[in-house]
Design an enzyme around this catalytic site. Sequence first.
Site, PDB file in Angstrom:
ATOM      1  N   ASP A  84      -2.848  14.275   7.182  1.00 37.37           N
ATOM      2  CA  ASP A  84      -2.350  13.025   6.618  1.00 37.37           C
ATOM      3  C   ASP A  84      -1.130  13.194   5.719  1.00 37.37           C
ATOM      4  OD1 ASP A  84      -2.055  10.466   5.799  1.00 37.37           O
ATOM      5  OD2 ASP A  84      -3.879  10.354   4.605  1.00 37.37           O
ATOM      6  N   LYS A 101      -3.993  -0.212  13.981  1.00 32.48           N
ATOM      7  CA  LYS A 101      -4.865   0.797  13.381  1.00 32.48           C
ATOM      8  C   LYS A 101      -6.279   0.318  13.662  1.00 32.48           C
ATOM      9  CE  LYS A 101      -6.137   2.716   8.838  1.00 32.48           C
ATOM     10  NZ  LYS A 101      -5.754   2.866   7.417  1.00 32.48           N
ATOM     11  N   GLU A 117       3.859   9.038  -0.701  1.00 29.86           N
ATOM     12  CA  GLU A 117       2.467   8.952  -1.132  1.00 29.86           C
ATOM     13  C   GLU A 117       1.961  10.284  -1.671  1.00 29.86           C
ATOM     14  OE1 GLU A 117      -0.265   7.787   1.981  1.00 29.86           O
ATOM     15  OE2 GLU A 117      -2.006   8.059   0.694  1.00 29.86           O
ATOM     16  N   GLU A 154       0.857  -1.182   0.000  1.00 30.50           N
ATOM     17  CA  GLU A 154       0.000   0.000   0.000  1.00 30.50           C
ATOM     18  C   GLU A 154       0.898   1.240   0.000  1.00 30.50           C
ATOM     19  OE1 GLU A 154      -3.402  -0.308   2.439  1.00 30.50           O
ATOM     20  OE2 GLU A 154      -3.909   1.828   2.276  1.00 30.50           O
ATOM     21  N   GLU A 181     -10.658   4.506   9.085  1.00 33.41           N
ATOM     22  CA  GLU A 181     -10.854   4.194   7.669  1.00 33.41           C
ATOM     23  C   GLU A 181     -11.501   2.826   7.467  1.00 33.41           C
ATOM     24  OE1 GLU A 181      -6.928   4.949   5.908  1.00 33.41           O
ATOM     25  OE2 GLU A 181      -7.556   7.012   5.528  1.00 33.41           O
ATOM     26  N   TRP A 211     -13.001  13.295   1.622  1.00 39.12           N
ATOM     27  CA  TRP A 211     -12.000  12.773   0.690  1.00 39.12           C
ATOM     28  C   TRP A 211     -11.966  13.596  -0.598  1.00 39.12           C
ATOM     29  CZ3 TRP A 211     -12.766   6.701   1.387  1.00 39.12           C
ATOM     30  CH2 TRP A 211     -12.213   6.343   2.623  1.00 39.12           C
TER      31      TRP A 211
HETATM   32  O1  GCW Z   1      -2.829   8.339   4.095  1.00 39.57           O
HETATM   33  C1  GCW Z   1      -3.667   7.276   4.266  1.00 39.57           C
HETATM   34  C2  GCW Z   1      -3.315   6.364   3.157  1.00 39.57           C
HETATM   35  C3  GCW Z   1      -3.759   4.952   3.424  1.00 39.57           C
HETATM   36  C4  GCW Z   1      -3.180   4.528   4.762  1.00 39.57           C
HETATM   37  C5  GCW Z   1      -3.701   5.464   5.846  1.00 39.57           C
HETATM   38  C6  GCW Z   1      -3.123   5.129   7.201  1.00 39.57           C
HETATM   39  C7  GCW Z   1      -2.429   2.363   5.430  1.00 39.57           C
HETATM   40  O2  GCW Z   1      -3.856   6.858   1.967  1.00 39.57           O
HETATM   41  O3  GCW Z   1      -3.284   4.149   2.381  1.00 39.57           O
HETATM   42  O4  GCW Z   1      -3.492   3.187   5.065  1.00 39.57           O
HETATM   43  O5  GCW Z   1      -3.337   6.778   5.530  1.00 39.57           O
HETATM   44  O6  GCW Z   1      -2.115   5.732   7.544  1.00 39.57           O
HETATM   45  O7  GCW Z   1      -3.660   4.301   7.895  1.00 39.57           O
END
Ligand code: GCW
Length: 700
Positions: free
Chosen positions: A343, A266, A371, A146, A270, A533
Amino acid sequence: MKKLVFILLLFVFTGTLLAEDGSQLWLRLSGGKNADVSCNLNNATTEIAIKELKEHWYGNTPVQLVFSKAKELTRLGEGSFVIRRSSGSDPVRIEASTKQGLLYGAYHLLRLQQMGQAEGEMDVVETPRYQLRVLNHWDNLDRSVERGYAGKSLWEWESLPGKISPRYEAYARANASIGINGTVVNNVNASPQILSASYLEKVKVLADIFRPYGIKTYLSINFSTPAELGGLSTSDPTDKAVQRWWKDKVKEIYQLIPDFGGFLVKANSEGLPGPQDFGRTHADGANMLADALKPYKGIVMWRAFVYNPGDEDRANQAYQEFMPFDGQFRDNVIIQVKNGPVDFQPREPFSPLFGAMKKTPVMAEFQITQEYLGFSNHMAYLAPMWKECLDSDTYQQGKGSTVAKVTDGSIYNQKITAIAGVTNIGTDINWCGHHLAQANWYAFGRLAWNYKLTSEAIAREWINQTFGSTTNNPTNTAGSFSSFRDALTEMLLESREAVVEYMMPLGLHHLFAWGHHYGPEPWCDIPGARPDWMPSYYHKADSKGIGFDRSSTGSNAAAQYHSPLSEEFGNLSTCPENLILWFHHVPWDYKMKNGKTLWEELCYTYDRGVQKARSFQKIWDQQEKTIDTERFLEIQNKLKIQMRDAVWWKDACLLYFQEFSGMPIPVDIERPVHNLDVMKKFRLDIGNHENALEKDLFMK
Ligand code: GCW
């Protein structure tokens, strides 16, 4: 004929010598002189230290590795070491009170050698600022990664435990050389399967390889594992059977991996399961796992990355959810907090949770994988970004309570101190997709060890080891290495700010396209999708202005910071301009400190980012003679992609925001080369973005 064979052989031989595919990272140490190395402790870790020094120490004097429980050394703590030599003709003494310290000392001596600093008298005392310096792999069991842009996962689950890739050990060695001492091998979006007996057998093999290098193995867990894998009817943390299940599972893990580090979690984030699914709290969930791990000295790293769609500003939510539990976590729990409140955006203020949680250890999570910074296509050296966060003053215990100090135990009496980085590593031959992205893996390790190091010093170290000669003399034959090093250092140091400027300057954030986080799509509007989002949730552009009002007239996120930051951020006239659109909705004609209007400043800043990307190309093109052809060309190609993307970002954002500002693009900056309507139709095939870019962006 003979002559031809000779020429051919010479060609093959020099070709091999010159082959530089990046696979050796910063460890391009060549065969040494079989140095005279002694050690008073014999175990798998010191064997590695001895071997590395024997093979790669070029100095004429012997090296003595001395394990000692002397007061000075034990006081320094685990992993610390000293390197001493009274004169150039004496042996070098590396002393430590732990085997890891001896290994780190050995790597440090070799690093000093590569920097030309291992001559004459030496008096080095090194001690890590954080106890746990951990990599997080977002690697899935199907070997996809990921947010990974460097090939597949390194872990060949399908052929483990039987087949062992040589890369496992190479990975451990690279980490040990920069002081990383923990790795979470699977994604935080965790599959319950990772805790199955068959996967644990595989994890054990990795842990056995990492152990001599001083690296502990951790796992991410899925909170519903008792139900999903264990067949229980619930995963409620207050349920006795669930607690029993975790205790048994933890026991099983420690039977296989006696030094297992613990869990990363986690939860209720999400869409992932968590204690709230059962009406319980984050503290209930974390403490239940902590109790299971406690007898074995394992820990829980519980993530604070939580947010839900709704009326509350996403930036406010982690603080609101976690602050009420300060002091309610077991002493083997640490809260893992992303550097910013949203984020991993190109620029965010630090998360207000740092320093605010006073009775609970908190650790920073950084993202090494890019990312939101151009994947493995853009050069973005991230040490300046991480230092920006670590050096931020939280004011929580008066002036000087930096994020670094409120997390490293120097202000709060934290039992555990830690720092984590989400890796950028994969099966690509050069590990990170972009040769220059290796610098981020390196920099994370070095900063985790000592955040006081400057970004520049780390860059110079990395360049010397990665591009310099492999002997103790850091110069190359062709061209001048020191001018190359200066040029690349300058590029690296400017690169993160350049990315911010051409992507999201002045505090803008999350303008990314739907479906990937690579290109711009500030206009993105997917009917029915989560509003938080969508880019418009963050930029809020309208005919009056742009930016998210997080002052007291808006979501009041500024108030989560300690005074004087709450006032400074909350007030338009005192808010730092590089975060102005993070905290305020600013009129298009607002006068910036330099006298320009906000709109003009936005235009000039985007343009400056593009110009920087172009200057990187120009600087790089002058380096052709100084380094090997392979890496020169591969980096040159990446810089070309970065340049194209920079223009794309600038054009997309300026043309789109111009629809709201209604103001002209200043005449002295580059005109847009793309058409907004055409850009709105771009679709990126993320599986193969380079080709897709060629096809979609430049051939149309
Ligand atoms: O930034 C987001 C990402 C997800 C990620 C999430 C997280 C692993 O787009 O891909 O999931 O954060 O940090 O949990």
